[in-house]
Each structure stands twice: as structure tokens, then as C-alpha cells.
Enzyme design. Structure first.
Site, mmCIF file in Angstrom:
data_model
loop_
_atom_site.group_PDB
_atom_site.id
_atom_site.type_symbol
_atom_site.label_atom_id
_atom_site.label_comp_id
_atom_site.label_asym_id
_atom_site.label_seq_id
_atom_site.Cartn_x
_atom_site.Cartn_y
_atom_site.Cartn_z
ATOM 1 N N CYS A 61 0.846 -1.191 0.000
ATOM 2 C CA CYS A 61 0.000 0.000 0.000
ATOM 3 C C CYS A 61 0.887 1.248 0.000
ATOM 4 O O CYS A 61 1.970 1.250 0.584
ATOM 5 C CB CYS A 61 -0.879 -0.016 1.254
ATOM 6 S SG CYS A 61 -1.963 1.420 1.414
ATOM 7 N N GLY A 62 0.410 2.291 -0.631
ATOM 8 C CA GLY A 62 1.131 3.558 -0.627
ATOM 9 C C GLY A 62 1.283 4.151 0.765
ATOM 10 O O GLY A 62 2.132 5.014 0.990
#
Length: 183
Positions: A61-62
């Protein structure tokens, strides 16, 4: 006659265990598998009576760089009793395919020392009991790195979206409130 005296300590032990189980909040009922370990995390034994931050995570995930900030918060507040539980999940299709990679991201890449579980479902009918109860008390996570601050009685004090960074003053204020809650 001798066997009667053996029953007294046994009954005391059993009633003591029942009392502990009765003091465990519903939120902390059950066990989850510890990340890259053969052991189970008994949520009640490990977290009952302690302020707790629960966060659903994802390796790709960012928001994964938030692991660093979460670790810093954990280290800053752990002496005051704060516990933290990271629960990887592929519910948003951003978790590693195996727990070896998940552990590498958490432990090697970000230096996480707080408790991490094996990947779990955190939304919907398949969600673990912990996340069903978190959703009941506040809301289900809408994305990865949703943060829940839980007081010593097992009540959600506040929840924060993925956009809330671990150094956010409101997040830290909720942690302070959870720490100050009576046991």
C-alpha cells in the site's frame, strides 16, 4: 480425604481463570496467529487492561511508510503501557501473497517491533472477531492503515483514516486519552 484437599486449589484455579475471562472485553475475545511464528496471540491475555492501537496494514500500500511512524509512536508510548497490534490484510488487494514477504516488509524494511499477526480479513462477513467488534463500535476500515485507539476497557476511543499520519496531534491525543483511562 486427601483428594478433597486437591480439589480446593483446582477449584480456586478454575474460578480465577473464569474471573479473568469475565473481565476480558468482547473486543479482545479470541486468538490470532502471530506473523511468521508458530504461536497464537491470545488477545485477552496480551492486551486486556491496556491501551491499544489496532491498525490494518498492507505491504504494498502507498501508506506502508506509516509503519515507521507507527513504530515511533509505539516506542514513545510503550513505557506508558500502550500496546500496538498490526493486522495485515489483503481485503484491499495490496498485501503480499505470503507471510514471508509480509514479515520482510514489516520487520526488515520498516523495523516494526510491535505485535503483528498473519494476514486476516478485516471487512465483511469474513472479518475476524476483533475487526467485526471494531466496526460495531466505530466503523469498518475503508482502506489499509485504518487506525483504532482502544481504551483499557476495550472501548474504541477514536478511529482514524489512512490519511491520518501517526504523528497527527488528534491521533496522539486519542492515545493519551486511552492511556489515561482507568483499568
Amino acid at each position: 480425604m486427601r483428594t478433597r484437599w486437591l480439589w480446593i486449589p483446582l477449584l480456586t484455579l478454575v474460578s480465577g481463570a473464569a474471573a479473568v475471562a469475565g473481565q476480558c472485553p468482547d473486543l479482545l475475545q479470541g486468538e490470532l496467529p502471530k506473523l511468521r511464528a508458530k504461536e497464537q496471540i491470545n488477545l485477552c491475555e496480551q492486551f486486556a487492561g491496556k491501551p491499544l492501537v489496532v491498525v490494518n496494514t498492507a505491504s504494498y500500500c502507498g501508506f506502508a511508510p506509516q509503519f515507521e511512524g507507527l513504530e515511533a509512536v509505539y516506542k514513545a508510548y510503550h513505557e506508558q503501557g500502550l500496546e500496538m497490534l498490526g493486522v495485515p490484510s489483503n481485503d484491499f488487494k495490496q498485501e503480499a501473497a505470503n507471510s514471508v514477504e509480509t514479515a520482510k516488509v514489516c520487520y526488515a524494511n520498516y523495523g516494526v517491533t510491535f505485535t503483528m499477526t498473519e494476514p486476516q480479513a478485516v471487512r465483511g462477513d469474513d472479518a475476524t472477531h476483533l475487526f467485526r467488534e471494531l466496526a460495531r463500535q466505530s466503523s469498518a476500515p475503508k482502506w489499509n492503515f485504518y487506525k483504532y485507539v482502544v481504551d483499557r476497557q476495550g472501548h474504541v476511543v477514536a478511529s482514524f483514516s489512512s490519511l491520518t499520519k501517526p504523528d497527527d496531534p488528534q491521533f496522539k491525543a486519542a492515545i493519551d486519552k486511552a492511556i489515561a483511562s482507568p483499568p
